[in-house]
Design a protein around this motif. Structure first.
Motif, PDB file in Angstrom:
ATOM      1  N   LEU A  46     -26.188 -36.229 131.217  1.00 20.90           N
ATOM      2  CA  LEU A  46     -25.179 -37.001 130.512  1.00 20.90           C
ATOM      3  C   LEU A  46     -25.782 -38.099 129.655  1.00 20.90           C
ATOM      4  N   ASP A  47     -26.875 -38.684 130.103  1.00 21.66           N
ATOM      5  CA  ASP A  47     -27.510 -39.744 129.329  1.00 21.66           C
ATOM      6  C   ASP A  47     -28.948 -39.896 129.802  1.00 21.66           C
ATOM      7  N   MET A  48     -29.822 -40.245 128.869  1.00 17.32           N
ATOM      8  CA  MET A  48     -31.226 -40.497 129.178  1.00 17.32           C
ATOM      9  C   MET A  48     -31.710 -41.635 128.301  1.00 17.32           C
ATOM     10  N   MET A  49     -32.549 -42.459 128.867  1.00 16.56           N
ATOM     11  CA  MET A  49     -33.065 -43.587 128.113  1.00 16.56           C
ATOM     12  C   MET A  49     -34.466 -43.942 128.591  1.00 16.56           C
ATOM     13  N   LEU A  50     -35.263 -44.423 127.683  1.00 21.97           N
ATOM     14  CA  LEU A  50     -36.568 -44.997 128.020  1.00 21.97           C
ATOM     15  C   LEU A  50     -36.462 -46.499 127.847  1.00 21.97           C
ATOM     16  N   VAL A  51     -37.005 -47.231 128.803  1.00 26.66           N
ATOM     17  CA  VAL A  51     -37.034 -48.684 128.729  1.00 26.66           C
ATOM     18  C   VAL A  51     -38.494 -49.100 128.832  1.00 26.66           C
ATOM     19  N   ALA A  52     -38.937 -49.903 127.884  1.00 27.26           N
ATOM     20  CA  ALA A  52     -40.330 -50.361 127.864  1.00 27.26           C
ATOM     21  C   ALA A  52     -40.362 -51.883 127.833  1.00 27.26           C
ATOM     22  N   LYS A  53     -41.323 -52.431 128.568  1.00 28.03           N
ATOM     23  CA  LYS A  53     -41.517 -53.880 128.537  1.00 28.03           C
ATOM     24  C   LYS A  53     -42.829 -54.155 127.820  1.00 28.03           C
ATOM     25  N   GLY A  54     -42.738 -54.883 126.734  1.00 24.57           N
ATOM     26  CA  GLY A  54     -43.920 -55.207 125.946  1.00 24.57           C
ATOM     27  C   GLY A  54     -44.797 -56.221 126.646  1.00 24.57           C
ATOM     28  N   GLU A  55     -46.011 -56.328 126.188  1.00 28.53           N
ATOM     29  CA  GLU A  55     -46.952 -57.298 126.757  1.00 28.53           C
ATOM     30  C   GLU A  55     -46.425 -58.720 126.610  1.00 28.53           C
ATOM     31  N   ASP A  56     -45.569 -58.939 125.612  1.00 26.01           N
ATOM     32  CA  ASP A  56     -44.985 -60.264 125.396  1.00 26.01           C
ATOM     33  C   ASP A  56     -43.707 -60.480 126.206  1.00 26.01           C
ATOM     34  N   GLY A  57     -43.340 -59.491 127.036  1.00 23.77           N
ATOM     35  CA  GLY A  57     -42.147 -59.614 127.864  1.00 23.77           C
ATOM     36  C   GLY A  57     -40.877 -59.086 127.226  1.00 23.77           C
ATOM     37  N   SER A  58     -40.972 -58.665 125.975  1.00 25.52           N
ATOM     38  CA  SER A  58     -39.790 -58.125 125.297  1.00 25.52           C
ATOM     39  C   SER A  58     -39.403 -56.788 125.931  1.00 25.52           C
TER      40      SER A  58
END
Length: 152
Positions: A46-58
């Motif tokens: 139904l849904d898929m997502m990638l979540v990434a945390k940058g080195e700067d915390g973003s």
């Protein structure tokens, strides 16, 4: 709602898979297995997502249907009738659990194998009162503990 109008829908689950920075080894094997489940009619994505945390915390969230990067692009075929169930607050919650450089994959799916059973329960006037899951890590730990007791 009359029994004949009850939609045939199975239970919906989600999971969040974490991939720590430096340990990400995306070979496509998991994507192949997910595609097999979809092709066999076991689940409907139904849904898929990638979540990434940058080195700067973003924190950045990317819906799979917006991505055509390598193996992830193949998941587009699995993501049917994108429901866009995941919201900005979900991205923020997942991102808050990540360390800089980490990536998480979020998957929401319908258990289509259970749809006829779930529909029959609803037609009989039943409703889900509780649900749960035993984490794989807990099962493996219990099995290891049992083997250790047998070997002692």
């Amino acid at each position: 709602m009359e029994a004949s109008q009850i939609p045939v829908v199975g239970p919906v689950d989600y999971l969040v898979l974490g991939f720590p920075a430096g340990e990400q080894n995306f070979t496509g094997e998991a994507i192949d297995e997910l595609a097999k489940l979809v092709a066999a009619g076991v689940i409907k994505v139904l849904d898929m997502m990638l979540v990434a945390k940058g080195e700067d915390g973003s924190i950045e969230g990317t819906e799979i249907h917006e991505s055509d990067a390598g193996d992830l692009g193949r998941l587009l075929d699995a993501e049917t009738d994108v429901a866009l169930l995941l919201a900005e607050e979900d991205i923020a919650k997942v991102g808050a659990t990540l360390e800089p450089g980490d990536v998480a994959a979020v998957l929401v799916w319908e258990n289509t194998w259970a749809a006829p059973f779930a529909t029959a329960v609803r037609r009989a006037g039943g409703e889900l009162l509780a649900s749960g899951r035993i984490p794989t890590q807990a099962l493996l730990a219990a099995a290891e503990a049992e083997l250790a007791r047998e070997g002692a």
